[in-house]
Write a protein that holds these residues in place. Sequence first.
Motif, PDB file in Angstrom:
ATOM      1  N   UNK A 184      92.745  70.634  21.129  1.00 13.30           N
ATOM      2  CA  UNK A 184      92.977  69.189  21.320  1.00 13.30           C
ATOM      3  C   UNK A 184      93.416  68.828  22.726  1.00 13.30           C
ATOM      4  N   UNK A 185      93.250  69.739  23.668  1.00 12.33           N
ATOM      5  CA  UNK A 185      93.587  69.432  25.072  1.00 12.33           C
ATOM      6  C   UNK A 185      92.398  68.723  25.729  1.00 12.33           C
ATOM      7  N   UNK A 186      92.691  67.851  26.680  1.00  8.01           N
ATOM      8  CA  UNK A 186      91.617  67.136  27.376  1.00  8.01           C
ATOM      9  C   UNK A 186      91.143  67.953  28.569  1.00  8.01           C
ATOM     10  N   UNK A 187      89.861  67.825  28.870  1.00 11.76           N
ATOM     11  CA  UNK A 187      89.309  68.535  30.028  1.00 11.76           C
ATOM     12  C   UNK A 187      89.123  67.542  31.177  1.00 11.76           C
ATOM     13  N   UNK A 188      89.856  67.797  32.259  1.00 10.04           N
ATOM     14  CA  UNK A 188      89.727  66.954  33.465  1.00 10.04           C
ATOM     15  C   UNK A 188      88.904  67.732  34.488  1.00 10.04           C
ATOM     16  N   UNK A 189      87.785  67.164  34.903  1.00  8.39           N
ATOM     17  CA  UNK A 189      86.996  67.802  35.950  1.00  8.39           C
ATOM     18  C   UNK A 189      87.233  67.042  37.251  1.00  8.39           C
ATOM     19  N   UNK A 190      87.787  67.751  38.218  1.00  7.35           N
ATOM     20  CA  UNK A 190      88.076  67.158  39.527  1.00  7.35           C
ATOM     21  C   UNK A 190      86.814  67.264  40.373  1.00  7.35           C
ATOM     22  N   UNK A 191      86.108  66.125  40.481  1.00  5.04           N
ATOM     23  CA  UNK A 191      84.842  66.073  41.229  1.00  5.04           C
ATOM     24  C   UNK A 191      85.054  65.379  42.582  1.00  5.04           C
ATOM     25  N   UNK A 192      86.276  65.450  43.065  1.00  5.99           N
ATOM     26  CA  UNK A 192      86.597  64.708  44.288  1.00  5.99           C
ATOM     27  C   UNK A 192      85.783  65.234  45.475  1.00  5.99           C
ATOM     28  N   UNK A 193      85.587  66.530  45.542  1.00  3.55           N
ATOM     29  CA  UNK A 193      84.762  67.091  46.620  1.00  3.55           C
ATOM     30  C   UNK A 193      83.315  67.329  46.171  1.00  3.55           C
ATOM     31  N   UNK A 194      83.141  67.689  44.906  1.00  6.08           N
ATOM     32  CA  UNK A 194      81.801  68.084  44.426  1.00  6.08           C
ATOM     33  C   UNK A 194      80.959  66.907  43.946  1.00  6.08           C
ATOM     34  N   UNK A 195      81.609  65.756  43.702  1.00  3.85           N
ATOM     35  CA  UNK A 195      80.899  64.639  43.070  1.00  3.85           C
ATOM     36  C   UNK A 195      80.057  63.818  44.029  1.00  3.85           C
ATOM     37  N   UNK A 196      79.474  62.747  43.498  1.00  6.23           N
ATOM     38  CA  UNK A 196      78.656  61.779  44.262  1.00  6.23           C
ATOM     39  C   UNK A 196      77.540  62.510  45.010  1.00  6.23           C
ATOM     40  N   UNK A 197      76.889  63.430  44.294  1.00  2.70           N
ATOM     41  CA  UNK A 197      75.655  64.029  44.796  1.00  2.70           C
ATOM     42  C   UNK A 197      75.799  65.280  45.642  1.00  2.70           C
ATOM     43  N   UNK A 198      77.010  65.675  45.964  1.00  2.38           N
ATOM     44  CA  UNK A 198      77.214  66.778  46.923  1.00  2.38           C
ATOM     45  C   UNK A 198      76.464  68.051  46.531  1.00  2.38           C
ATOM     46  N   UNK A 219      73.805  68.236  44.493  1.00  2.00           N
ATOM     47  CA  UNK A 219      72.435  67.991  44.026  1.00  2.00           C
ATOM     48  C   UNK A 219      72.381  67.336  42.655  1.00  2.00           C
ATOM     49  N   UNK A 220      73.537  67.143  42.038  1.00  3.60           N
ATOM     50  CA  UNK A 220      73.669  66.329  40.815  1.00  3.60           C
ATOM     51  C   UNK A 220      74.699  65.255  41.133  1.00  3.60           C
ATOM     52  N   UNK A 221      74.659  64.173  40.357  1.00  3.72           N
ATOM     53  CA  UNK A 221      75.664  63.130  40.608  1.00  3.72           C
ATOM     54  C   UNK A 221      77.077  63.730  40.524  1.00  3.72           C
ATOM     55  N   UNK A 222      77.321  64.482  39.441  1.00  2.00           N
ATOM     56  CA  UNK A 222      78.571  65.229  39.280  1.00  2.00           C
ATOM     57  C   UNK A 222      78.198  66.702  39.106  1.00  2.00           C
ATOM     58  N   UNK A 223      79.001  67.582  39.685  1.00  2.00           N
ATOM     59  CA  UNK A 223      78.643  69.006  39.657  1.00  2.00           C
ATOM     60  C   UNK A 223      78.671  69.581  38.242  1.00  2.00           C
ATOM     61  N   UNK A 224      79.497  69.000  37.346  1.00  2.68           N
ATOM     62  CA  UNK A 224      79.546  69.558  35.982  1.00  2.68           C
ATOM     63  C   UNK A 224      78.193  69.422  35.294  1.00  2.68           C
ATOM     64  N   UNK A 225      77.336  68.512  35.794  1.00  8.01           N
ATOM     65  CA  UNK A 225      76.035  68.292  35.151  1.00  8.01           C
ATOM     66  C   UNK A 225      75.054  69.450  35.369  1.00  8.01           C
ATOM     67  N   UNK A 226      75.439  70.434  36.153  1.00  7.94           N
ATOM     68  CA  UNK A 226      74.631  71.663  36.223  1.00  7.94           C
ATOM     69  C   UNK A 226      74.788  72.479  34.939  1.00  7.94           C
ATOM     70  N   UNK A 227      75.794  72.145  34.129  1.00  6.69           N
ATOM     71  CA  UNK A 227      76.024  72.864  32.862  1.00  6.69           C
ATOM     72  C   UNK A 227      76.019  71.856  31.722  1.00  6.69           C
ATOM     73  N   UNK A 228      76.334  72.325  30.503  1.00  9.26           N
ATOM     74  CA  UNK A 228      76.363  71.406  29.361  1.00  9.26           C
ATOM     75  C   UNK A 228      77.777  70.880  29.097  1.00  9.26           C
TER      76      UNK A 228
END
Length: 385
Positions: free
Chosen positions: A200-214, A216-225
């Motif tokens: 029941x813990x929440x997953x926080x993905x810090x996309x501050x450096x990896x996000x907004x296309x850096x 090749x995906x909008x967010x880097x987590x989108x390379x996985x499921x």
Amino acid sequence: MNSLFPTYQRFPIELVKGIGTRVIDQSGNEYLDFTSGIGVTSFGHGNSRIKAAVLQQLSNIWHTSNLFESSLQEDVAKKLIPDGSYAVYFANSGAEANEAALKLARKATGRDGIVSFQNSFHGRTFGAMTATGQPKIRDGFGSLLPHFTCGAYNDGSRLTELITGETAAVILEIIQGEGGVQPAETAWLLAVAHQAKQTGALLIVDEIQTGIGRTGKKFAYQHSSLEPDIITVAKALGNGLPVGAMLGKKTLVESFGYGSHGSTFGGNPVSLSAASIVLDLLHEPGFLEEVQAKGDYFRAALAQNIAKSPHVETVRGEGLMLGIVMKEPIKTQIRELQKQGLLVLTAGKTKQVVRILPPLTVSYDEIDQAVAILEDTLLSVKIGE
Ligand SMILES: Cc1ncc(COP(=O)(O)O)c(C=O)c1O
């Protein structure tokens, strides 16, 4: 620079003009900016579409406060999450976005525990700093926040001890930027997500450096499921104007009701006028595919021309977030690269990684020029000088 706190060790260069990937210093020297102001100017310096939108906004209104409606905030929120499955809270920086995420996680779960990972970087405010898995960032500031635990990155062996029924949230980077351009293994990410869900813990993905296309995906987590509960972004979102955002699953909305959190400047119209165009540019057909293609091209060129050096351990990263891992710290090489007209960053515990974050709009020709300078400098300069 005697009037400033010396919190930064600065290079003896003052950049006074920027156009696209190129910047010019006070003496007229030109550089290829493969730092993007630490992953910020992803759409190039002085981007004309962003500039036009910001100038238009400046001529309308600069500041209103969050006490009034903002269709611009709604517009940028929709562009961040077009399917509306997350709600958005606007902040001014990455640390503030993470601070909001940690507060939301504690409020929504009624739990205290926060789990983060060694070598991570989440920012300099107390919550973000306590979550940061690097003693050099945390030391000297007295007691940090309680109930924060730091686990080993990419190590799945102790996840059941780490993430428990007392954990409010797990926070992680998909590629640790400051930590040395260190990618998470997909199997480990999925194991962390599974354990978070089980408890029941929440997953926080810090996309501050990896996000907004850096990457090749909008967010880097989108390379996985992966399906994060909370995503944080900042840096490239305003292409240089200060803005951060915390995106939380719609089920969390009630926990951040009236008066629970806020910021005078968060989501200010000038920064958001830039963010709106940033997201339009990001969503243009083929843009992200092009980032991926340029990243693949760049990485292959580095592998071919630089990885063969006896000074180089490996080349890693994703999209246009690349790291050349050297065998020894590289401070002198960074200066030498600057003298040859290339700006790059360092990263990693011992500053052994050349971190490369060009604008996503970089041309193939500029990549070729950078590879030639890197090859010339990293292969010829003596390590440890
Ligand atoms: C992954 C990550 N999180 C958080 C931050 C902090 O962002 P800011 O400096 O905007 O507070 C950074 C900055 O480098 C970062 O790379």
